[in-house]
Motif scaffolding. Structure first.
Motif, PDB file in Angstrom:
ATOM      1  N   LYS A 170     132.670  -8.230  35.158  1.00 45.52           N
ATOM      2  CA  LYS A 170     132.578  -7.343  33.955  1.00 45.52           C
ATOM      3  C   LYS A 170     133.328  -6.106  34.114  1.00 45.52           C
ATOM      4  O   LYS A 170     132.991  -5.382  35.236  1.00 45.52           O
ATOM      5  N   PHE A 218     135.188  -3.135  22.970  1.00 45.01           N
ATOM      6  CA  PHE A 218     134.567  -4.529  23.770  1.00 45.01           C
ATOM      7  C   PHE A 218     134.170  -4.093  25.065  1.00 45.01           C
ATOM      8  O   PHE A 218     134.726  -3.368  25.863  1.00 45.01           O
ATOM      9  N   SER A 224     136.983 -12.694  28.406  1.00 42.90           N
ATOM     10  CA  SER A 224     135.941 -12.892  27.366  1.00 42.90           C
ATOM     11  C   SER A 224     135.839 -11.339  26.912  1.00 42.90           C
ATOM     12  O   SER A 224     135.561 -10.551  27.828  1.00 42.90           O
ATOM     13  N   MET A 274     133.615  -8.999  23.949  1.00 40.89           N
ATOM     14  CA  MET A 274     132.437  -8.972  22.857  1.00 40.89           C
ATOM     15  C   MET A 274     132.525  -7.391  22.209  1.00 40.89           C
ATOM     16  O   MET A 274     132.418  -6.402  23.098  1.00 40.89           O
ATOM     17  N   HIS A 281     133.761 -11.042  15.034  1.00 39.93           N
ATOM     18  CA  HIS A 281     135.033 -11.310  15.769  1.00 39.93           C
ATOM     19  C   HIS A 281     135.904 -12.311  14.951  1.00 39.93           C
ATOM     20  O   HIS A 281     137.231 -11.941  14.809  1.00 39.93           O
ATOM     21  N   SER A 325     137.142 -17.577  18.819  1.00 44.22           N
ATOM     22  CA  SER A 325     136.025 -16.742  18.596  1.00 44.22           C
ATOM     23  C   SER A 325     134.881 -17.847  18.726  1.00 44.22           C
ATOM     24  O   SER A 325     135.181 -18.831  18.001  1.00 44.22           O
ATOM     25  N   SER A 332     131.689 -14.184  21.503  1.00 48.51           N
ATOM     26  CA  SER A 332     132.581 -13.658  22.125  1.00 48.51           C
ATOM     27  C   SER A 332     134.094 -13.980  21.513  1.00 48.51           C
ATOM     28  O   SER A 332     134.084 -14.918  20.806  1.00 48.51           O
ATOM     29  N   ASN A 364     137.459 -15.217  23.271  1.00 47.11           N
ATOM     30  CA  ASN A 364     138.125 -15.658  24.402  1.00 47.11           C
ATOM     31  C   ASN A 364     139.339 -15.964  24.561  1.00 47.11           C
ATOM     32  O   ASN A 364     139.998 -16.676  23.673  1.00 47.11           O
TER      33      ASN A 364
END
Length: 128
Positions: free
Chosen positions: A40, A52, A67, A69, A87, A109, A119, A121
């Motif tokens: 992360k 994000f 990924s 979010m 998203h 999405s 998320s 991706n």
């Protein structure tokens, strides 16, 4: 993002097909991560005026997935599916569908009902 080649810039770092964990170790984001677990990115990332949380997934030391979010909206845990809708709208504003295929991989999405998380991706093809 360069959709033709699957290139995305995040806070000055260029991610693309073939990006390796060795490349990541030379980036400003490296903080001793091992490349086996999900990585992360510590700071919130701004893309097209939205913020994000971004995570990186490596397979065999090659970037497999980014990924993202969006955290601009405050959604109760029980209504996480609404983030997927947000998203989808973000992708539509960028002339993308909720799932898009390219020579280098795809962008989609997703809503994971088991983890109750939504998320966007970016998934790179293996061996690219």
């Amino acid at each position: 993002m360069n959709l033709k080649y699957g290139i995305i810039e995040i806070n000055g770092e260029i991610f693309c097909p073939g990006y390796t964990f060795d490349d990541f170790q030379k980036s400003v984001f490296f903080e001793g991560q091992d490349g086996v677990r999900v990585i992360k990115i510590k700071d919130i990332v701004s893309i097209n005026d939205n913020n994000f949380i971004v995570s990186l997934f490596f397979r065999n030391k090659v970037l497999y997935m980014i990924s993202m979010m969006c955290v601009d909206i405050d959604i109760p845990f029980s209504e996480e599916i609404k983030r997927k809708q947000f998203h989808d709208e973000f992708l539509a504003k960028n002339r993308l569908n909720s799932e898009n295929f390219f020579d280098w991989g795809n962008i989609k999405s997703v809503y994971d009902s088991k983890g109750n998380v939504s998320s966007i991706n970016i998934i790179y093809n293996a061996g690219v």
